[in-house]
Design a protein around this motif. Structure first.
Motif, PDB file in Angstrom:
ATOM      1  N   PRO A   1       2.225   4.728 -10.104  1.00 12.73           N
ATOM      2  CA  PRO A   1       0.914   4.913  -9.471  1.00 12.73           C
ATOM      3  C   PRO A   1       0.907   4.278  -8.082  1.00 12.73           C
ATOM      4  O   PRO A   1       1.782   3.481  -7.743  1.00 12.73           O
ATOM      5  CB  PRO A   1      -0.035   4.179 -10.433  1.00 12.73           C
ATOM      6  N   ILE A   2      -0.092   4.616  -7.310  1.00  7.03           N
ATOM      7  CA  ILE A   2      -0.237   4.010  -5.991  1.00  7.03           C
ATOM      8  C   ILE A   2      -0.876   2.642  -6.173  1.00  7.03           C
ATOM      9  O   ILE A   2      -1.950   2.524  -6.759  1.00  7.03           O
ATOM     10  CB  ILE A   2      -1.108   4.888  -5.068  1.00  7.03           C
ATOM     11  N   GLU A   3      -0.197   1.614  -5.698  1.00  9.76           N
ATOM     12  CA  GLU A   3      -0.721   0.253  -5.851  1.00  9.76           C
ATOM     13  C   GLU A   3      -2.140   0.180  -5.293  1.00  9.76           C
ATOM     14  O   GLU A   3      -2.436   0.686  -4.211  1.00  9.76           O
ATOM     15  CB  GLU A   3       0.178  -0.752  -5.125  1.00  9.76           C
ATOM     16  N   SER A   4      -3.019  -0.474  -6.038  1.00  4.54           N
ATOM     17  CA  SER A   4      -4.457  -0.408  -5.787  1.00  4.54           C
ATOM     18  C   SER A   4      -4.855  -0.655  -4.345  1.00  4.54           C
ATOM     19  O   SER A   4      -5.683   0.061  -3.774  1.00  4.54           O
ATOM     20  CB  SER A   4      -5.191  -1.403  -6.689  1.00  4.54           C
ATOM     21  N   TYR A   5      -4.279  -1.676  -3.722  1.00  2.00           N
ATOM     22  CA  TYR A   5      -4.747  -2.058  -2.399  1.00  2.00           C
ATOM     23  C   TYR A   5      -3.990  -1.391  -1.247  1.00  2.00           C
ATOM     24  O   TYR A   5      -4.327  -1.592  -0.084  1.00  2.00           O
ATOM     25  CB  TYR A   5      -4.702  -3.579  -2.230  1.00  2.00           C
ATOM     26  N   VAL A   6      -2.975  -0.598  -1.557  1.00  2.00           N
ATOM     27  CA  VAL A   6      -2.191   0.046  -0.495  1.00  2.00           C
ATOM     28  C   VAL A   6      -3.029   1.009   0.347  1.00  2.00           C
ATOM     29  O   VAL A   6      -2.965   0.970   1.583  1.00  2.00           O
ATOM     30  CB  VAL A   6      -0.952   0.750  -1.090  1.00  2.00           C
ATOM     31  N   PRO A   7      -3.849   1.905  -0.250  1.00  2.00           N
ATOM     32  CA  PRO A   7      -4.657   2.797   0.595  1.00  2.00           C
ATOM     33  C   PRO A   7      -5.600   2.044   1.526  1.00  2.00           C
ATOM     34  O   PRO A   7      -5.796   2.434   2.685  1.00  2.00           O
ATOM     35  CB  PRO A   7      -5.437   3.640  -0.426  1.00  2.00           C
ATOM     36  N   MET A   8      -6.184   0.953   1.040  1.00  2.00           N
ATOM     37  CA  MET A   8      -7.086   0.161   1.871  1.00  2.00           C
ATOM     38  C   MET A   8      -6.335  -0.471   3.036  1.00  2.00           C
ATOM     39  O   MET A   8      -6.780  -0.434   4.192  1.00  2.00           O
ATOM     40  CB  MET A   8      -7.756  -0.915   1.020  1.00  2.00           C
ATOM     41  N   MET A   9      -5.167  -1.062   2.748  1.00  2.00           N
ATOM     42  CA  MET A   9      -4.358  -1.665   3.807  1.00  2.00           C
ATOM     43  C   MET A   9      -3.902  -0.613   4.797  1.00  2.00           C
ATOM     44  O   MET A   9      -3.955  -0.815   6.022  1.00  2.00           O
ATOM     45  CB  MET A   9      -3.138  -2.353   3.188  1.00  2.00           C
ATOM     46  N   MET A  10      -3.446   0.518   4.265  1.00  5.84           N
ATOM     47  CA  MET A  10      -2.964   1.593   5.144  1.00  5.84           C
ATOM     48  C   MET A  10      -4.052   2.071   6.085  1.00  5.84           C
ATOM     49  O   MET A  10      -3.807   2.295   7.274  1.00  5.84           O
ATOM     50  CB  MET A  10      -2.456   2.767   4.305  1.00  5.84           C
ATOM     51  N   PHE A  11      -5.260   2.242   5.564  1.00  4.64           N
ATOM     52  CA  PHE A  11      -6.334   2.761   6.398  1.00  4.64           C
ATOM     53  C   PHE A  11      -6.587   1.847   7.591  1.00  4.64           C
ATOM     54  O   PHE A  11      -6.700   2.312   8.731  1.00  4.64           O
ATOM     55  CB  PHE A  11      -7.615   2.915   5.589  1.00  4.64           C
ATOM     56  N   ALA A  12      -6.677   0.543   7.341  1.00  3.94           N
ATOM     57  CA  ALA A  12      -6.947  -0.392   8.434  1.00  3.94           C
ATOM     58  C   ALA A  12      -5.809  -0.400   9.444  1.00  3.94           C
ATOM     59  O   ALA A  12      -6.043  -0.368  10.663  1.00  3.94           O
ATOM     60  CB  ALA A  12      -7.172  -1.792   7.867  1.00  3.94           C
ATOM     61  N   ILE A  13      -4.567  -0.439   8.959  1.00  3.71           N
ATOM     62  CA  ILE A  13      -3.426  -0.505   9.874  1.00  3.71           C
ATOM     63  C   ILE A  13      -3.281   0.788  10.663  1.00  3.71           C
ATOM     64  O   ILE A  13      -3.111   0.775  11.890  1.00  3.71           O
ATOM     65  CB  ILE A  13      -2.125  -0.798   9.085  1.00  3.71           C
ATOM     66  N   VAL A  14      -3.340   1.912   9.947  1.00  7.85           N
ATOM     67  CA  VAL A  14      -3.178   3.211  10.608  1.00  7.85           C
ATOM     68  C   VAL A  14      -4.260   3.419  11.655  1.00  7.85           C
ATOM     69  O   VAL A  14      -3.992   3.887  12.770  1.00  7.85           O
ATOM     70  CB  VAL A  14      -3.201   4.351   9.565  1.00  7.85           C
ATOM     71  N   PHE A  15      -5.482   3.071  11.309  1.00  8.06           N
ATOM     72  CA  PHE A  15      -6.572   3.269  12.262  1.00  8.06           C
ATOM     73  C   PHE A  15      -6.361   2.421  13.505  1.00  8.06           C
ATOM     74  O   PHE A  15      -6.554   2.881  14.630  1.00  8.06           O
ATOM     75  CB  PHE A  15      -7.913   2.932  11.609  1.00  8.06           C
ATOM     76  N   GLY A  16      -5.945   1.169  13.302  1.00 11.95           N
ATOM     77  CA  GLY A  16      -5.701   0.316  14.456  1.00 11.95           C
ATOM     78  C   GLY A  16      -4.595   0.833  15.344  1.00 11.95           C
ATOM     79  O   GLY A  16      -4.731   0.894  16.571  1.00 11.95           O
TER      80      GLY A  16
END
Length: 724
Positions: A599-614
């Motif tokens: 599965p996708i680790e729970s906090y990865v999408p949240m971390m990705m969104f912030a980093i990618v957006f920045g």
């Protein structure tokens, strides 16, 4: 070549105060290069020494106050003398013969019982064939608090079993003790080598290529030292140093690339090295600072989720970005001034310009898009939409020990328990659930309630085994252990936890004053997943609002920030889709060293969104600021977009290629979460630098025309004035 030619790195111009300050800073650094470089070497040495003195401790312990699993754990800690800490499995295995008949097992169990912080060692659970047995060791503290050195104590206690040629492995919560922090030095070296190759191709000069790389390494080293020192008082996750390295190295090299490109152009324009370094800091340095602040704001926005575990990951990355941005406007100008015109002395080829005029390839490409903007916009949008489709089936969860590298003690323990047969074995034995019943005022008829509870639990689908409910010493609680039919990361186990909490326990306790809770490591992971999923929209809204306001203020437009926000959302969705296809569906996951879907680790999408957006906003600012410069002088939309692409295309492409190479190098990490973040970020950067910057941005800007720059007068008067 005339000043302001297409090799100029786009810069974000701010009001005279900050610009003058940066010019003075750059000039001072350019005039005192040796002093600045010595100061940074001293800072690096001090930071690394400070990290060594502090001896930071990293922990993946998550606080989930307010959740039902946390409430159950608190009840156990308050009413049971042995349940407030943690537990782990010690597994014994023999290829032939009964394990428990070997006296070395009894000696090992005795050794385990005498270890510090051990409160109990259970009788071994033996498989049907007798070849595998495991004991549950309970501790009075959280397993992570035992420290990695505790592994040596475990090894000494179980040495008799090893001397008898039995296989011994540690699982359960003990994987937090035995699992050493990932050593990603090989990944870092690969990323550095790839970045150097791209820099050599971009600059054609050894010195020009080394300067951004060396400055980034000094900054990242200093940043990691600082993260380690802060970790002495702030508990960061074990992946925090790797995340800080990955982000810091990527943006550090990019910032150095932007500044070095502008410096070379100023030299070509006839400025002396000190003057060129000053001009570079005053112009491109502003863009670097705005870009760095954008990334930092996005990362710190993770605190909006209310989970300190995730917020601290963003904080660690922010520290690294802050140091690299500071180095970019101090160390890089000093090094550029000291290098001077020698920057191209070790040239592999002659330096070439970004553009050869209004009829170069970039302008011709822009003209093709201008003739058929709808076609390009539709094609680019369709491509992102197609990549986003798998994200619709994304399943958040926790990656368990079955995904650990073969040969590790946590993986061995997991496999031995999962593959053996008999009561207490099977995949679900690796994900036991503790059911806690707070009897409240319901003290009479406890035995009847225990019978009803056990019957309800046994008849719940996907339950493999239920132990007899027992009372705590003070008679306030009933506790029992439920063994699921499947492993911790299996979707049915997550569903089982929710079924127990929402249906089984309320049904069994109906008509009483008792309350039921499901706790333990697996239940806490389910609660963590649900909490992250509930709070992800808060993070998205916070970051989107900050980005929209920043771009609206910089570019004096409503549609440009709206377009940027929508395109970045599309990029993130596409990255989620690729992540789901690779890790959850298993498409090509073998290339990343995974043997099964996870599965996708729970906090990865949240971390990705912030980093990618920045990171994507960095490129957005660099591109749009150049387009805005031409628009405000020519009012020619086609020429503005064409010139903007020509001026930024090569430097942004090189920067994106470097960032991609750095991120992809970390997919070789032994930590699955790091692999996820690395691949997701690499895909995001690739999409952002190709489909978004080269197709969707120009096509949408051609279609919008003058509306790109529309801003209501009333709003214009209220916003602070920053000029693109």
């Amino acid at each position: 070549m005339p000043a302001g030619s297409d090799t100029d790195v786009p810069a974000l111009s701010v009001s005279p105060g900050p610009a003058g300050g940066l010019a003075r800073l750059g000039g001072w650094c350019a005039r005192h290069p040796v002093l600045i470089m010595a100061a940074w070497v001293l800072a690096l040495t001090a930071a690394l020494a400070g990290r060594h003195v502090v001896a930071p401790a990293f922990s993946d312990q998550v606080s989930l106050s307010g959740t039902q699993s946390s409430a159950g754990a608190d009840l156990l800690a308050a009413h049971s003398g042995t349940a407030g800490g943690s537990s782990g499995h010690v597994v014994f295995h023999s290829d032939s013969g009964a394990v428990t008949s070997d006296p070395s097992v009894s000696s090992s169990l005795s050794g385990l019982a005498h270890l510090p912080h051990v409160t109990s060692v259970s009788a071994p659970v033996v498989s049907d064939d007798g070849h595998t047995a495991y004991t549950t060791v309970r501790f009075d503290v959280k397993a992570k608090a035992l420290g990695h050195d505790y592994t040596r104590r475990l090894d000494r206690a179980t040495q008799p079993a090893r001397d008898s040629r039995l296989e011994v492995a540690y699982g359960g919560d003990l994987d937090q003790v035995t699992r050493q922090p990932a050593d990603d030095r090989a990944s870092e070296l690969v990323g550095i080598a790839a970045a150097l190759l791209v820099l050599l191709l971009a600059f054609g000069s050894v010195l020009a290529a080394l300067l951004p790389l060396v400055s980034a390494l000094i900054a990242v080293g200093t940043g990691l030292g600082l993260v380690g020192m802060v970790a002495g008082t702030v508990s960061f996750a074990t992946s925090a140093p790797t995340l800080a390295t990955m982000i810091g190295l990527g943006v550090g090299i990019d910032y150095g690339l932007f500044l070095t490109t502008r410096f070379r152009q100023d030299l070509i324009d006839g400025h002396d090295p000190a003057s060129a370094a000053t001009r570079t800091t005053a112009s491109s340095g502003r863009a670097v600072l705005v870009a760095g602040v954008t990334v930092i704001v996005a990362m710190l926005g993770l605190y909006a989720c209310g989970l300190s575990f995730i917020g601290k990951l963003g904080f660690a990355a922010s520290l690294a970005v802050a140091i690299t941005a500071t180095a970019a406007v101090t160390l890089v100008p000093a090094a550029l001034s000291l290098t001077g015109r020698r920057i191209d002395r070790l040239a592999l080829r002659r330096p070439i310009a970004e553009s050869s005029g209004d009829r170069d390839g970039w302008h011709r490409y822009a003209a093709r898009i201008a003739r058929r903007p709808w076609r390009y916009l539709a094609a680019g949008t369709a491509a992102l939409a197609l990549l986003s489709v798998p994200a619709l089936s994304m399943r958040l969860g926790h990656v368990d020990a079955s995904a650990d590298p073969t040969g590790t003690t946590s993986r061995t323990a997991y496999d031995l328990i999962a593959e053996a047969t008999g009561p207490g074995f099977g995949p679900g034995a690796n994900s036991p659930l503790t059911v806690v019943i707070d009897l409240g005022t319901h003290r009479s008829g406890t035995s009847d309630l225990a019978t009803t509870l056990q019957r309800a639990l046994r008849t719940t689908p996907d339950v493999a085994q239920v132990t007899t409910p027992t009372s705590t010493p003070d008679g306030r609680l009933l506790t029992t252990t439920v063994t699921p039919a499947h492993g911790p990361q299996d979707e049915s186990t997550t569903a089982l936890v929710n079924t127990l909490v929402d249906d089984t326990l309320p049904g069994a306790l109906h008509g009483t004053t008792a309350h039921g809770y499901v706790t333990g490591t697996t239940a806490a992971q389910v609660d963590f997943r649900d909490t992250v999923r509930q709070r992800l929209p808060v993070i998205i809204a916070t970051v989107l609002a900050a980005a929209f306001l920043l771009l609206m203020t910089v570019f004096r437009s409503l549609l440009i920030p709206l377009k940027a926000v929508l395109l970045n959302l599309a990029t993130t969705a596409a990255s989620y889709g690729v992540l789901t296809a690779v890790f959850q569906w298993g498409w090509g996951s073998g290339l990343l060293g995974l043997h099964e879907p996870v599965p996708i680790e729970s906090y990865v999408p949240m971390m990705m969104f912030a980093i990618v957006f920045g990171l994507s906003m960095d490129y957005e600012i660099f591109l749009l600021s150049r387009i805005a410069d031409i628009w405000h002088t020519s009012a020619d939309n086609t020429r503005s977009v064409g010139t903007g692409l020509a001026a930024t295309g090569r430097v942004i492409s090189s920067a994106a290629l470097i960032m991609t190479a750095v991120f992809l190098s970390f997919t070789s990490s032994t930590t699955v979460v790091v692999k996820m973040l690395a691949l997701g970020l690499a895909v995001s950067v690739i999409l952002d630098a190709t489909l978004v910057r080269l197709v969707l941005v120009p096509s949408s800007m051609f279609l919008l025309g003058r509306a790109n720059w529309w801003l209501p007068d009333r709003l214009d008067r209220r916003l602070p004035h920053l000029h693109a």
